[in-house]
Design a protein around this motif. Structure first.
Motif, mmCIF file in Angstrom:
data_model
loop_
_atom_site.group_PDB
_atom_site.id
_atom_site.type_symbol
_atom_site.label_atom_id
_atom_site.label_comp_id
_atom_site.label_asym_id
_atom_site.label_seq_id
_atom_site.Cartn_x
_atom_site.Cartn_y
_atom_site.Cartn_z
ATOM 1 N N ALA A 199 0.840 -1.205 0.000
ATOM 2 C CA ALA A 199 0.000 0.000 0.000
ATOM 3 C C ALA A 199 0.876 1.257 0.000
ATOM 4 O O ALA A 199 0.577 2.237 -0.693
ATOM 5 C CB ALA A 199 -0.935 0.001 1.205
ATOM 6 N N TYR A 200 1.960 1.226 0.767
ATOM 7 C CA TYR A 200 2.881 2.363 0.784
ATOM 8 C C TYR A 200 3.574 2.514 -0.568
ATOM 9 O O TYR A 200 3.617 3.610 -1.146
ATOM 10 C CB TYR A 200 3.932 2.185 1.889
ATOM 11 C CG TYR A 200 5.110 3.129 1.753
ATOM 12 C CD1 TYR A 200 4.972 4.490 2.031
ATOM 13 C CD2 TYR A 200 6.356 2.662 1.330
ATOM 14 C CE1 TYR A 200 6.047 5.364 1.890
ATOM 15 C CE2 TYR A 200 7.434 3.528 1.192
ATOM 16 C CZ TYR A 200 7.268 4.873 1.468
ATOM 17 O OH TYR A 200 8.330 5.728 1.310
ATOM 18 N N LEU A 201 4.095 1.431 -1.089
ATOM 19 C CA LEU A 201 4.847 1.471 -2.341
ATOM 20 C C LEU A 201 3.979 1.923 -3.517
ATOM 21 O O LEU A 201 4.392 2.726 -4.349
ATOM 22 C CB LEU A 201 5.446 0.093 -2.642
ATOM 23 C CG LEU A 201 6.514 -0.422 -1.673
ATOM 24 C CD1 LEU A 201 6.790 -1.893 -1.920
ATOM 25 C CD2 LEU A 201 7.786 0.396 -1.762
ATOM 26 N N ARG A 202 2.786 1.410 -3.568
ATOM 27 C CA ARG A 202 1.904 1.697 -4.699
ATOM 28 C C ARG A 202 1.294 3.095 -4.614
ATOM 29 O O ARG A 202 1.072 3.743 -5.634
ATOM 30 C CB ARG A 202 0.774 0.657 -4.747
ATOM 31 C CG ARG A 202 -0.192 0.836 -5.923
ATOM 32 C CD ARG A 202 -1.266 -0.211 -5.864
ATOM 33 N NE ARG A 202 -1.980 -0.185 -4.582
ATOM 34 C CZ ARG A 202 -2.918 -1.067 -4.233
ATOM 35 N NH1 ARG A 202 -3.210 -2.065 -5.039
ATOM 36 N NH2 ARG A 202 -3.526 -0.964 -3.066
ATOM 37 N N GLY A 203 1.030 3.564 -3.382
ATOM 38 C CA GLY A 203 0.266 4.791 -3.239
ATOM 39 C C GLY A 203 1.046 6.036 -2.872
ATOM 40 O O GLY A 203 0.460 7.103 -2.701
ATOM 41 N N ARG A 204 2.366 5.940 -2.770
ATOM 42 C CA ARG A 204 3.159 7.097 -2.343
ATOM 43 C C ARG A 204 3.638 7.877 -3.566
ATOM 44 O O ARG A 204 4.575 7.463 -4.253
ATOM 45 C CB ARG A 204 4.347 6.604 -1.519
ATOM 46 C CG ARG A 204 5.037 7.693 -0.695
ATOM 47 C CD ARG A 204 4.153 8.198 0.416
ATOM 48 N NE ARG A 204 4.887 9.078 1.334
ATOM 49 C CZ ARG A 204 4.309 9.870 2.210
ATOM 50 N NH1 ARG A 204 2.982 9.908 2.282
ATOM 51 N NH2 ARG A 204 5.029 10.628 3.017
ATOM 52 N N PRO A 205 3.042 9.005 -3.875
ATOM 53 C CA PRO A 205 3.359 9.717 -5.124
ATOM 54 C C PRO A 205 4.764 10.297 -5.169
ATOM 55 O O PRO A 205 5.309 10.526 -6.247
ATOM 56 C CB PRO A 205 2.307 10.831 -5.163
ATOM 57 C CG PRO A 205 1.933 11.063 -3.731
ATOM 58 C CD PRO A 205 2.005 9.709 -3.087
ATOM 59 N N ASN A 206 5.363 10.551 -4.009
ATOM 60 C CA ASN A 206 6.688 11.169 -3.960
ATOM 61 C C ASN A 206 7.817 10.174 -3.732
ATOM 62 O O ASN A 206 8.957 10.567 -3.484
ATOM 63 C CB ASN A 206 6.723 12.241 -2.861
ATOM 64 C CG ASN A 206 6.368 11.668 -1.492
ATOM 65 O OD1 ASN A 206 5.531 10.770 -1.391
ATOM 66 N ND2 ASN A 206 6.981 12.175 -0.435
ATOM 67 N N LEU A 207 7.525 8.877 -3.825
ATOM 68 C CA LEU A 207 8.555 7.853 -3.646
ATOM 69 C C LEU A 207 9.405 7.782 -4.910
ATOM 70 O O LEU A 207 8.941 7.323 -5.957
ATOM 71 C CB LEU A 207 7.911 6.498 -3.338
ATOM 72 C CG LEU A 207 8.859 5.319 -3.142
ATOM 73 C CD1 LEU A 207 9.843 5.583 -2.003
ATOM 74 C CD2 LEU A 207 8.068 4.037 -2.872
ATOM 75 N N ALA A 208 10.644 8.252 -4.810
ATOM 76 C CA ALA A 208 11.503 8.357 -5.987
ATOM 77 C C ALA A 208 12.183 7.032 -6.329
ATOM 78 O O ALA A 208 12.348 6.695 -7.498
ATOM 79 C CB ALA A 208 12.564 9.434 -5.761
ATOM 80 N N ARG A 209 12.594 6.290 -5.311
ATOM 81 C CA ARG A 209 13.287 5.018 -5.555
ATOM 82 C C ARG A 209 13.318 4.191 -4.274
ATOM 83 O O ARG A 209 13.320 4.744 -3.176
ATOM 84 C CB ARG A 209 14.718 5.261 -6.039
ATOM 85 C CG ARG A 209 15.470 3.957 -6.382
ATOM 86 C CD ARG A 209 16.694 4.214 -7.206
ATOM 87 N NE ARG A 209 16.333 4.778 -8.512
ATOM 88 C CZ ARG A 209 17.232 5.065 -9.456
ATOM 89 N NH1 ARG A 209 18.527 4.860 -9.237
ATOM 90 N NH2 ARG A 209 16.857 5.566 -10.603
ATOM 91 N N VAL A 210 13.363 2.893 -4.455
ATOM 92 C CA VAL A 210 13.568 1.980 -3.340
ATOM 93 C C VAL A 210 14.963 1.378 -3.475
ATOM 94 O O VAL A 210 15.347 0.906 -4.550
ATOM 95 C CB VAL A 210 12.504 0.857 -3.311
ATOM 96 C CG1 VAL A 210 12.883 -0.209 -2.284
ATOM 97 C CG2 VAL A 210 11.132 1.425 -3.004
ATOM 98 N N ILE A 211 15.724 1.456 -2.404
ATOM 99 C CA ILE A 211 17.025 0.790 -2.346
ATOM 100 C C ILE A 211 16.778 -0.571 -1.704
ATOM 101 O O ILE A 211 16.433 -0.659 -0.524
ATOM 102 C CB ILE A 211 18.030 1.596 -1.498
ATOM 103 C CG1 ILE A 211 18.212 3.019 -2.057
ATOM 104 C CG2 ILE A 211 19.365 0.867 -1.436
ATOM 105 C CD1 ILE A 211 18.796 3.082 -3.449
ATOM 106 N N LEU A 212 16.918 -1.621 -2.488
ATOM 107 C CA LEU A 212 16.676 -2.981 -1.996
ATOM 108 C C LEU A 212 17.999 -3.608 -1.589
ATOM 109 O O LEU A 212 18.867 -3.860 -2.437
ATOM 110 C CB LEU A 212 15.992 -3.827 -3.074
ATOM 111 C CG LEU A 212 15.678 -5.273 -2.697
ATOM 112 C CD1 LEU A 212 14.764 -5.349 -1.472
ATOM 113 C CD2 LEU A 212 15.052 -6.019 -3.873
ATOM 114 N N LEU A 213 18.158 -3.842 -0.310
ATOM 115 C CA LEU A 213 19.407 -4.365 0.229
ATOM 116 C C LEU A 213 19.406 -5.892 0.249
ATOM 117 O O LEU A 213 18.458 -6.514 0.721
ATOM 118 C CB LEU A 213 19.626 -3.827 1.644
ATOM 119 C CG LEU A 213 19.678 -2.291 1.779
ATOM 120 C CD1 LEU A 213 19.793 -1.902 3.248
ATOM 121 C CD2 LEU A 213 20.834 -1.710 0.983
ATOM 122 N N ILE A 214 20.487 -6.463 -0.263
ATOM 123 C CA ILE A 214 20.682 -7.915 -0.271
ATOM 124 C C ILE A 214 22.007 -8.213 0.438
ATOM 125 O O ILE A 214 23.028 -7.602 0.126
ATOM 126 C CB ILE A 214 20.756 -8.471 -1.718
ATOM 127 C CG1 ILE A 214 19.516 -8.073 -2.529
ATOM 128 C CG2 ILE A 214 20.958 -9.982 -1.702
ATOM 129 C CD1 ILE A 214 18.241 -8.750 -2.120
#
Length: 220
Positions: free
Chosen positions: A116-131
């Motif tokens: 819900a956060y990822l899909r609905g956040r209009p100002n989310l520029a990028r996700v840094i996915l840590l592995i």
């Protein structure tokens, strides 16, 4: 510079250094989507399995030892923590996923809330996915990649704890993750290898994140 780190200009690296040398303060914690702060500035969110070293990377980026705190119990942190980078950008520390002891209901709730956060956040520029570079890709990592694809959020994979790997093992790990990135429409193609212990890749990651920041006041 290692081949898997995108070549940033000296200017871009300096911009990253300047951004993270400034103030960085915790300003909000949200346990539900309804509690999210207003989307006032661009956000870069950090996601990763529990124990991936997320808090250590955030602390290394900001040069602070305890800005982001690691929970003593993996999977215990259940809220989105927001940090203000000098009024120019927000960093978002997402709850860890893939914790073995959590019930199925808790895992499903995490996925539902995070999606819900990822899909609905209009100002989310990028996700840094840590592995975690030491353990490589897990099923939960691949599931989150699919979730990010579905949410149509651009994400960049960053390997952590790479100081523990030999050059040969690191190269193989990067190849494996690069192959995964190529199979996801939302994945940014460049993989960054980091270490919060030796500062490997930290300057480059600062430069990458700084691309989403608002211009500094008083500067063109």
């Amino acid at each position: 510079m290692p081949h898997h780190i995108p070549a940033l200009s000296e200017e871009e690296l300096e911009e990253g250094r300047r951004l993270f040398a400034g103030p960085c303060d915790f300003f909000f914690g949200a346990q539900t989507i309804e509690q999210l702060p207003p989307p006032e500035r661009a956000e870069v969110a950090f996601a990763g399995r529990s124990n991936v070293g997320k808090s250590s990377i955030i602390n290394a980026l900001t040069g602070r030892r305890a800005l982001a705190r690691a929970s003593s119990e993996p999977g215990r942190t259940k809220q989105l923590n927001f940090f203000d980078l000098g009024g120019r950008l927000s960093l978002v520390d997402m709850p860890g996923y893939g914790f073995a002891k959590a019930s199925k209901a808790v895992k499903e709730d995490w996925q539902r809330t995070m999606f819900a956060y990822l899909r609905g956040r209009p100002n989310l520029a990028r996700v840094i996915l840590l592995i975690d570079g030491r353990v490589g890709l897990k099923t939960s990592d691949k599931e989150v990649c699919a979730l990010l694809d579905k949410a149509a959020v651009v994400f960049q994979i960053v390997l952590t704890k790479c100081d523990a790997l030999s050059p040969t093992v690191l190269t193989e790990c990067v190849k494996e993750v690069e192959a995964l990135a190529k199979s996801h429409a939302a994945a940014f193609p460049h993989i960054v290898a980091t270490s919060s212990t030796t500062a490997l890749g930290i300057a480059e990651l600062r430069g990458i994140i700084a691309q989403f920041a608002e211009p500094a006041i008083g500067r063109p």
